[in-house]
Each structure stands twice: as structure tokens, then as C-alpha cells.
Design a protein around this motif. Sequence first.
Motif, PDB file in Angstrom:
ATOM      1  N   ALA A 197       0.834  -1.212   0.000  1.00 35.63           N
ATOM      2  CA  ALA A 197       0.000   0.000   0.000  1.00 35.63           C
ATOM      3  C   ALA A 197       0.867   1.260   0.000  1.00 35.63           C
ATOM      4  O   ALA A 197       1.761   1.412   0.827  1.00 35.63           O
ATOM      5  CB  ALA A 197      -0.926  -0.007   1.207  1.00 35.63           C
ATOM      6  N   LYS A 198       0.550   2.177  -0.920  1.00 32.21           N
ATOM      7  CA  LYS A 198       1.280   3.434  -1.035  1.00 32.21           C
ATOM      8  C   LYS A 198       0.294   4.565  -1.324  1.00 32.21           C
ATOM      9  O   LYS A 198      -0.644   4.401  -2.101  1.00 32.21           O
ATOM     10  CB  LYS A 198       2.299   3.390  -2.193  1.00 32.21           C
ATOM     11  CG  LYS A 198       3.316   2.270  -2.117  1.00 32.21           C
ATOM     12  CD  LYS A 198       4.327   2.495  -1.026  1.00 32.21           C
ATOM     13  CE  LYS A 198       5.368   1.359  -1.006  1.00 32.21           C
ATOM     14  NZ  LYS A 198       6.268   1.475   0.171  1.00 32.21           N
ATOM     15  N   ASP A 199       0.534   5.707  -0.715  1.00 32.07           N
ATOM     16  CA  ASP A 199      -0.218   6.889  -1.114  1.00 32.07           C
ATOM     17  C   ASP A 199       0.185   7.249  -2.532  1.00 32.07           C
ATOM     18  O   ASP A 199       1.323   7.015  -2.958  1.00 32.07           O
ATOM     19  CB  ASP A 199       0.078   8.055  -0.166  1.00 32.07           C
ATOM     20  CG  ASP A 199      -0.743   9.286  -0.517  1.00 32.07           C
ATOM     21  OD1 ASP A 199      -1.969   9.270  -0.275  1.00 32.07           O
ATOM     22  OD2 ASP A 199      -0.159  10.251  -1.049  1.00 32.07           O
ATOM     23  N   VAL A 200      -0.747   7.857  -3.281  1.00 31.16           N
ATOM     24  CA  VAL A 200      -0.453   8.200  -4.672  1.00 31.16           C
ATOM     25  C   VAL A 200       0.769   9.120  -4.777  1.00 31.16           C
ATOM     26  O   VAL A 200       1.544   9.024  -5.737  1.00 31.16           O
ATOM     27  CB  VAL A 200      -1.701   8.827  -5.343  1.00 31.16           C
ATOM     28  CG1 VAL A 200      -2.077  10.155  -4.699  1.00 31.16           C
ATOM     29  CG2 VAL A 200      -1.489   8.989  -6.844  1.00 31.16           C
ATOM     30  N   SER A 201       0.979   9.985  -3.796  1.00 34.83           N
ATOM     31  CA  SER A 201       2.151  10.867  -3.835  1.00 34.83           C
ATOM     32  C   SER A 201       3.446  10.061  -3.754  1.00 34.83           C
ATOM     33  O   SER A 201       4.444  10.400  -4.417  1.00 34.83           O
ATOM     34  CB  SER A 201       2.085  11.903  -2.711  1.00 34.83           C
ATOM     35  OG  SER A 201       2.140  11.278  -1.429  1.00 34.83           O
ATOM     36  N   GLU A 202       3.454   9.000  -2.959  1.00 35.45           N
ATOM     37  CA  GLU A 202       4.639   8.144  -2.863  1.00 35.45           C
ATOM     38  C   GLU A 202       4.939   7.475  -4.200  1.00 35.45           C
ATOM     39  O   GLU A 202       6.098   7.355  -4.610  1.00 35.45           O
ATOM     40  CB  GLU A 202       4.424   7.077  -1.795  1.00 35.45           C
ATOM     41  CG  GLU A 202       4.319   7.592  -0.372  1.00 35.45           C
ATOM     42  CD  GLU A 202       4.092   6.467   0.617  1.00 35.45           C
ATOM     43  OE1 GLU A 202       5.046   6.136   1.360  1.00 35.45           O
ATOM     44  OE2 GLU A 202       2.982   5.906   0.652  1.00 35.45           O
TER      45      GLU A 202
END
Length: 446
Positions: A301-306
Motif C-alpha cells: 500500500a502506497k499513497d499516490v504521492s509516494e
Amino acid sequence: MKTEFTEAQLADPDIRESNKILRTCVHCGFCTATCPTFVLLGDELDSPRGRIYLIKDMLESGRAASKEEVVHVDRCLSCLSCMTTCPSGVHYMHLVDHARHHIEETYRRPLMERLIRATLAVVLPRPALFRAALAGARLAQPVKALLTGRSTTVKRLRAMLDLAPSVVPPPGPSATAMVHRAEGVRRGRVALLTGCAQTVLAPSINEATIRLLTRMGIEVVVTAGQGCCGALTHHMGRQDSSHALARRNIDAWVREAEGEGLDAIVINASGCGTTVKDYGHMFREAEPGLRDRAARVAELAKDVSEVLAMFDYQPAREPPGIAVAYHAACSLQHGQQITGVPKSLLENAGFEVRVPAEAHLCCGSAGTYNILQPEIAGKLRDRKLGFLHRTGADIVASGNIGCLTQLGGGGLPVAHTVELLDWMAGGPAPAAVMAARARQETLAAE
């Protein structure tokens, strides 16, 4: 903090975890300075330290939750600012989640409150039901003028109607399970959590995410079987419901990861991201297969910014001459400890980024909080909007649909960070940009 749980109590894994968290607290009170409810109300019991004492007493005694404990735990936003501030590493998030589950299991709320909470828990995670509910809310707007009483139920009903948008956009392509192919040479492959409330309120966020990632050479999969991350019901203490929703996502994403493979699970609603990244903890006591799958999903899982930073996002347009007030969603800055990346991406895209005062404090959205605690949420919203206006920015950008909904209509156009980044990389201008341009022209004419 000294605790006195019995050996029998410590056999319960949730009690064992809470005992470990409680013992980490050293009563320093640093958390009170950054707790939104303590800043507003000035009551020690509405600070993390005060709630920790209440939760400790409630869990140690083994008794049902009392009204006092319910009132003060309910007022907690789960913004997790206290965790950022705490020098001792107290994992308050897991402690308050345990308390909420205990309250849900042992405390009988008044009938109307039970009905409202049950409605939210059933409707919000299901896009079709939520869309129908918003249609009903539009029809009920004339009734709002009649809701003049000061009862808690009336205030909550008014909050529901106030938050309902006047126009609900039609579903976009991201609402359908499918593969969105990368443009040019494929550089990566990701799954996208399309979510529940966001797909109804602002499908443009998912569409912008898909456009931007595929343009960057990343294949985006909207997997069959995925849905609500479980955060909304999890924070209401409904553990069985939230875990069932989480298991569905875990199964869907692991199937995809074991098939063609995934570089990441992209999440563009930071409230969801904090929960999905916690799946490993949620299922720590599950059978080994589920436990391992949950941990794998949490790691992916990653934030879109990452993800955009990982794949070296670059703009394609000239700097737009737009100042952006960046509102850091609590779930992103405190829950996931992502602070600099979104601002760096916006600056790289050519925006002038301005950070408001009290950027660490919550806007009052917090999932269902702005419905269940409308007075406190309203005060936090007004406080946040005041600081955002003082930046003199043209647009407010944030990475969470709850914040955007809470701050929308406050006099400044709002946009998701990824919508602005997509525009600067060749995508269509978001509605907020058009509104900001019109506002600039009006101010110039004056």
C-alpha cells in the motif's frame, strides 16, 4: 504508566496490545498541545492523556463502558496528531480503536443515535446506496429549514443535509473493474483502491490518478472484488464489519499480486491509506495464511504521492501562476507520516505552495465525525478555513476526500493534489482551476 491487568485479561490479544501501549505513556502531556479537541474545549478528558486514563480504567476494570467514557472517546477525531507529538512513541491509534470496539460491544446508545450510526455504517461503504441516499438528501433540502431544534439528533440530521452536494457526478470509468494500459513502454503495474464515498462524491480523483499514472507508463488495475477499505466502520467500533471489508480487499489484491504482479497498491484517499497500511496489525492474530496476506497488502500500500515520487513525476506545462494552500490531511501527515512529498510534487509542477498556520490541526472531517460531532467539527472547519484564507492562495489542495468535502464551499476552490498534478502533466484542468482563474480575473478587475 503502571497497569494492573490480570493474567486472564492479558490472555486476550487486544488487552495485551493495549497494555503494552498504556505502559509506554509517561504522562508528559505533550500531546495536549496538539490535540484539536483540547485546544477547542480545554478539558483534560478531551485530550489524549485524559482519554488514556479513561480507557485504562475502563479496560482494566473489565466493566461496560460508562456514558462519560463514551462522550470523551466519541469526541476524539483519531487525527493522530498526538502520535506525531509524543516523545515516547505511544501508539494511541490502536488504543482508541480498541476502546471504540469495547464501547460498541458493551454500551447501549440512545435509539436515534443507534439508527444514525447504523445508517452510516450500511450506506457509506456501498456506493450504490450512498448515491441513492444523496439523491434523497437533495429532495429533503426544503425540510432542513424545519430542523431548528437543539437536540443532538437534529444537529446530526442538519449536518448530513449540509454536507450533501447539490450535484452528484455520474460514475466514471474507474467504477468498473478493468485494466488501464500504460502508454508507451510499461514501467510498472499497480492496483488502484477506488474506494466508496470518493467514487460517488468525486470520481474525478480516480480518473485523474489513472490518466496520470498511465501517461507515466504505469499500468493501473481496478481489481474485481475490491471495495471500501473498512475505515469508516472500523472507527465506529464495528470490528466485524470492517474486517470483512478488509478481507475482501486483501483477497482481491493478493490474487492480482500473485497473477501478473503489482509494484504497489495506490491509494488516493489518505484516510483509506492509513487503514490499509494497518491491515497487518488488524489481522495479526488471524490464521497464518490470512495474516501473511494482510501483511503483504499493507507493505504494498502506497499513497499516490509516494508512487508519483517513486516513478519520477514530471510536469509538461509551464508554471500556471497559481498559489496553492496545501492542507495536510491528518491521516497523511500523522497517520502515514508523509509530509514533504506532496508539497514537493506541487512545487515541482510549478505551483507556489503556501502552508497555513496550525497545519498540524484537523479540519474536523475525520470520516463520519463531521456528522456525529457537528458542533466541534464546524468550529474546527471555520478555524482551518480562516488560516487557509490568510495564505492568500488561489486553491486549496489536499490528499483526502473527507477534507475536500469538509472545506468545500468555504470560499476557496478545493482540489485533490493528484488532480492538479495530472493537469500540469497534460490532463484536463480541474474545476477548481477554472474557479481560481475566474476568481483571479474578478479580483484583477476590481
